[in-house]
Design a protein around this motif. Structure first.
Motif, PDB file in Angstrom:
ATOM      1  N   LEU A 291       0.846  -1.184   0.000  1.00  0.00           N
ATOM      2  CA  LEU A 291       0.000   0.000   0.000  1.00  0.00           C
ATOM      3  C   LEU A 291       0.885   1.238   0.000  1.00  0.00           C
ATOM      4  CD1 LEU A 291      -2.752  -0.928   2.618  1.00  0.00           C
ATOM      5  CD2 LEU A 291      -2.998  -0.826   0.128  1.00  0.00           C
ATOM      6  N   CYS A 292       0.398   2.295  -0.627  1.00  0.00           N
ATOM      7  CA  CYS A 292       1.127   3.564  -0.630  1.00  0.00           C
ATOM      8  C   CYS A 292       0.083   4.677  -0.630  1.00  0.00           C
ATOM      9  CB  CYS A 292       2.041   3.659  -1.852  1.00  0.00           C
ATOM     10  SG  CYS A 292       3.246   5.009  -1.763  1.00  0.00           S
ATOM     11  N   THR A 293      -0.318   5.102   0.550  1.00  0.00           N
ATOM     12  CA  THR A 293      -1.503   5.940   0.710  1.00  0.00           C
ATOM     13  C   THR A 293      -1.223   7.224   1.481  1.00  0.00           C
ATOM     14  OG1 THR A 293      -3.765   5.949   1.639  1.00  0.00           O
ATOM     15  CG2 THR A 293      -2.121   4.640   2.806  1.00  0.00           C
ATOM     16  N   GLY A 294      -2.063   8.202   1.259  1.00  0.00           N
ATOM     17  CA  GLY A 294      -2.020   9.421   2.049  1.00  0.00           C
ATOM     18  C   GLY A 294      -2.739   9.284   3.375  1.00  0.00           C
ATOM     19  N   ARG A 295      -3.478   8.213   3.545  1.00  0.00           N
ATOM     20  CA  ARG A 295      -4.220   7.992   4.784  1.00  0.00           C
ATOM     21  C   ARG A 295      -3.291   7.633   5.937  1.00  0.00           C
ATOM     22  NH1 ARG A 295      -9.887   6.585   4.874  1.00  0.00           N
ATOM     23  NH2 ARG A 295     -10.854   6.817   2.818  1.00  0.00           N
ATOM     24  N   ALA A 296      -3.759   7.902   7.158  1.00  0.00           N
ATOM     25  CA  ALA A 296      -3.096   7.369   8.343  1.00  0.00           C
ATOM     26  C   ALA A 296      -3.241   5.856   8.352  1.00  0.00           C
ATOM     27  CB  ALA A 296      -3.725   7.961   9.604  1.00  0.00           C
ATOM     28  N   GLN A 297      -2.268   5.171   8.927  1.00  0.00           N
ATOM     29  CA  GLN A 297      -2.345   3.707   8.996  1.00  0.00           C
ATOM     30  C   GLN A 297      -3.638   3.272   9.681  1.00  0.00           C
ATOM     31  OE1 GLN A 297       0.378   1.586   8.025  1.00  0.00           O
ATOM     32  NE2 GLN A 297      -0.788  -0.270   8.439  1.00  0.00           N
ATOM     33  N   GLY A 298      -4.013   3.978  10.739  1.00  0.00           N
ATOM     34  CA  GLY A 298      -5.210   3.619  11.472  1.00  0.00           C
ATOM     35  C   GLY A 298      -6.511   3.970  10.776  1.00  0.00           C
ATOM     36  N   ASP A 299      -6.423   4.671   9.637  1.00  0.00           N
ATOM     37  CA  ASP A 299      -7.624   5.070   8.905  1.00  0.00           C
ATOM     38  C   ASP A 299      -7.768   4.312   7.589  1.00  0.00           C
ATOM     39  OD1 ASP A 299      -9.960   6.720   8.575  1.00  0.00           O
ATOM     40  OD2 ASP A 299      -8.843   7.874   7.082  1.00  0.00           O
ATOM     41  N   ILE A 300      -6.937   3.295   7.370  1.00  0.00           N
ATOM     42  CA  ILE A 300      -7.088   2.485   6.157  1.00  0.00           C
ATOM     43  C   ILE A 300      -8.298   1.572   6.335  1.00  0.00           C
ATOM     44  CG2 ILE A 300      -6.023   0.719   4.698  1.00  0.00           C
ATOM     45  CD1 ILE A 300      -3.303   1.892   5.501  1.00  0.00           C
ATOM     46  N   HIS A 301      -9.172   1.557   5.351  1.00  0.00           N
ATOM     47  CA  HIS A 301     -10.416   0.794   5.443  1.00  0.00           C
ATOM     48  C   HIS A 301     -10.102  -0.680   5.714  1.00  0.00           C
ATOM     49  CE1 HIS A 301     -14.355  -0.829   4.474  1.00  0.00           C
ATOM     50  NE2 HIS A 301     -14.840   0.391   4.369  1.00  0.00           N
ATOM     51  N   PRO A 302     -10.801  -1.302   6.672  1.00  0.00           N
ATOM     52  CA  PRO A 302     -10.507  -2.707   6.991  1.00  0.00           C
ATOM     53  C   PRO A 302     -10.668  -3.655   5.810  1.00  0.00           C
ATOM     54  CG  PRO A 302     -12.514  -1.930   8.102  1.00  0.00           C
ATOM     55  CD  PRO A 302     -11.833  -0.732   7.557  1.00  0.00           C
ATOM     56  N   ASP A 303     -11.565  -3.337   4.880  1.00  0.00           N
ATOM     57  CA  ASP A 303     -11.720  -4.195   3.701  1.00  0.00           C
ATOM     58  C   ASP A 303     -10.483  -4.141   2.808  1.00  0.00           C
ATOM     59  OD1 ASP A 303     -14.217  -4.845   4.599  1.00  0.00           O
ATOM     60  OD2 ASP A 303     -15.312  -3.621   3.137  1.00  0.00           O
ATOM     61  N   VAL A 304      -9.780  -3.014   2.822  1.00  0.00           N
ATOM     62  CA  VAL A 304      -8.525  -2.910   2.077  1.00  0.00           C
ATOM     63  C   VAL A 304      -7.450  -3.732   2.770  1.00  0.00           C
ATOM     64  CG1 VAL A 304      -6.695  -1.341   1.303  1.00  0.00           C
ATOM     65  CG2 VAL A 304      -9.088  -0.650   1.117  1.00  0.00           C
ATOM     66  N   THR A 305      -7.313  -3.545   4.078  1.00  0.00           N
ATOM     67  CA  THR A 305      -6.312  -4.287   4.841  1.00  0.00           C
ATOM     68  C   THR A 305      -6.505  -5.795   4.698  1.00  0.00           C
ATOM     69  OG1 THR A 305      -6.215  -2.479   6.448  1.00  0.00           O
ATOM     70  CG2 THR A 305      -5.305  -4.591   7.130  1.00  0.00           C
ATOM     71  N   ALA A 306      -7.775  -6.226   4.639  1.00  0.00           N
ATOM     72  CA  ALA A 306      -8.087  -7.654   4.584  1.00  0.00           C
ATOM     73  C   ALA A 306      -7.631  -8.307   3.276  1.00  0.00           C
ATOM     74  CB  ALA A 306      -9.583  -7.861   4.770  1.00  0.00           C
ATOM     75  N   ILE A 307      -7.361  -7.520   2.248  1.00  0.00           N
ATOM     76  CA  ILE A 307      -6.897  -8.090   0.979  1.00  0.00           C
ATOM     77  C   ILE A 307      -5.565  -8.803   1.189  1.00  0.00           C
ATOM     78  CG2 ILE A 307      -6.126  -7.551  -1.372  1.00  0.00           C
ATOM     79  CD1 ILE A 307      -8.028  -5.141  -1.302  1.00  0.00           C
ATOM     80  N   GLY A 308      -4.694  -8.173   1.989  1.00  0.00           N
ATOM     81  CA  GLY A 308      -3.376  -8.732   2.263  1.00  0.00           C
ATOM     82  C   GLY A 308      -2.293  -8.038   1.463  1.00  0.00           C
ATOM     83  N   PHE A 309      -1.305  -7.477   2.154  1.00  0.00           N
ATOM     84  CA  PHE A 309      -0.209  -6.748   1.512  1.00  0.00           C
ATOM     85  C   PHE A 309       1.107  -7.098   2.197  1.00  0.00           C
ATOM     86  CE2 PHE A 309      -4.044  -4.403   0.637  1.00  0.00           C
ATOM     87  CZ  PHE A 309      -3.902  -4.041  -0.694  1.00  0.00           C
TER      88      PHE A 309
END
Length: 277
Positions: A40-58
């Motif tokens: 992932l390479c995002t402007g969001r805070a780590q704690g604000d990344i949508h859980p459905d995105v995190t669940a994909i696996g990186f």
């Protein structure tokens, strides 16, 4: 050859704050199964990344526009602002009546009044979409926030503002000076302006170079896919930059290579074209 791909989140993986094309999930998981790395390479805070995105696996995550990067729970990159830098930004906002968020690695902190303003902007945008006969998402992309009083100003990575004035990005850049990196934000507003303020030299591109050095990988073999102005520096450092089909034409021109839009199999089509899947 093992390759590494860096993916933006909003407008690249995620649309409207909650929608992910099924082909995106399949492509990311298949690329990793094929031995490639996907970060992932995002402007969001780590704690604000949508859980459905995190669940994909990186394999790791660069967050806050390059201020932080983590892998398997280990902090690899950490570049918070100094407390006096945060004060200078907040003084600017106070002087001009601008609502804002401050982001740390863990969370997003909202100034008083910004959530009602942002929700009204989103309500207007959704009404415009409905009037135009376009699909209206069930949820919005308003960040999950904490009160500003709870922020640790020694841990702030960046600020995000919502302004009623159309020229705040240029005005803030001129008034705050060269120490700060001010760019247009990605919150879709029906009017006014939205932007991000970080430290000059702390970008997605700088974090990618740090991560690649730690992994022993060549930037020429890296892929970067995004759709926003905070992706420019990513495009500049990777060997294969790719803009989403929903990115503005000026950003697409900077990347050179363009895939389809976020919900039109954009990530999947890019991965297929580049041989990751």
């Amino acid at each position: 050859m093992t390759r590494i791909a860096f993916l933006d989140v909003d407008g690249t993986i995620l649309e409207h704050g909650s929608l992910i094309a099924p082909s995106t999930v399949t492509a990311i998981r298949q690329a990793r199964a094929n031995g490639h790395l996907v970060w992932l390479c995002t402007g969001r805070a780590q704690g604000d990344i949508h859980p459905d995105v995190t669940a994909i696996g990186f394999d790791g995550a660069i967050s806050n526009g390059g201020a932080y990067a983590t892998r398997n729970g280990e902090m690899l990159v950490r570049h918070p602002m100094r407390r006096d830098d945060v004060a200078a930004i907040e003084d600017y906002f106070a002087a001009h009546g601008i609502h804002y968020f401050l982001q740390s690695h863990e969370a997003v902190f909202a100034s008083p009044g910004i959530e009602p303003v942002t929700r009204e902007y989103v309500r207007q945008r959704l009404a415009q979409r409905a009037a135009a006969g376009l699909d209206v998402p069930a949820t919005t992309a308003i960040p999950r926030t904490r009160p500003l009083a709870e922020v640790d100003r020694d841990q702030v990575a960046k600020a995000v503002f919502v302004s009623p004035a159309a020229d705040t990005v240029a005005h803030a850049a001129a008034e705050l000076g060269e120490r700060f990196h001010v760019i247009p934000g990605s919150i879709p507003l029906p009017g006014g302006s939205n932007g991000e303020i970080g430290l000059t030299g702390v970008t997605k591109g700088s974090a990618i170079l740090e991560v690649l050095a730690l992994l022993g990988l060549d930037p020429a073999d890296a892929i970067g896919i995004g759709d926003s102005w905070n992706d420019v520096e990513m495009f500049q450092v990777v060997g294969t930059p790719v803009a989403m089909g929903n990115a503005v034409p000026e950003l697409q021109a900077q990347a050179g290579r363009v895939t389809t839009a976020v919900l039109d199999d954009g990530v999947h089509n890019a991965f297929a074209e580049l041989g990751l899947i």
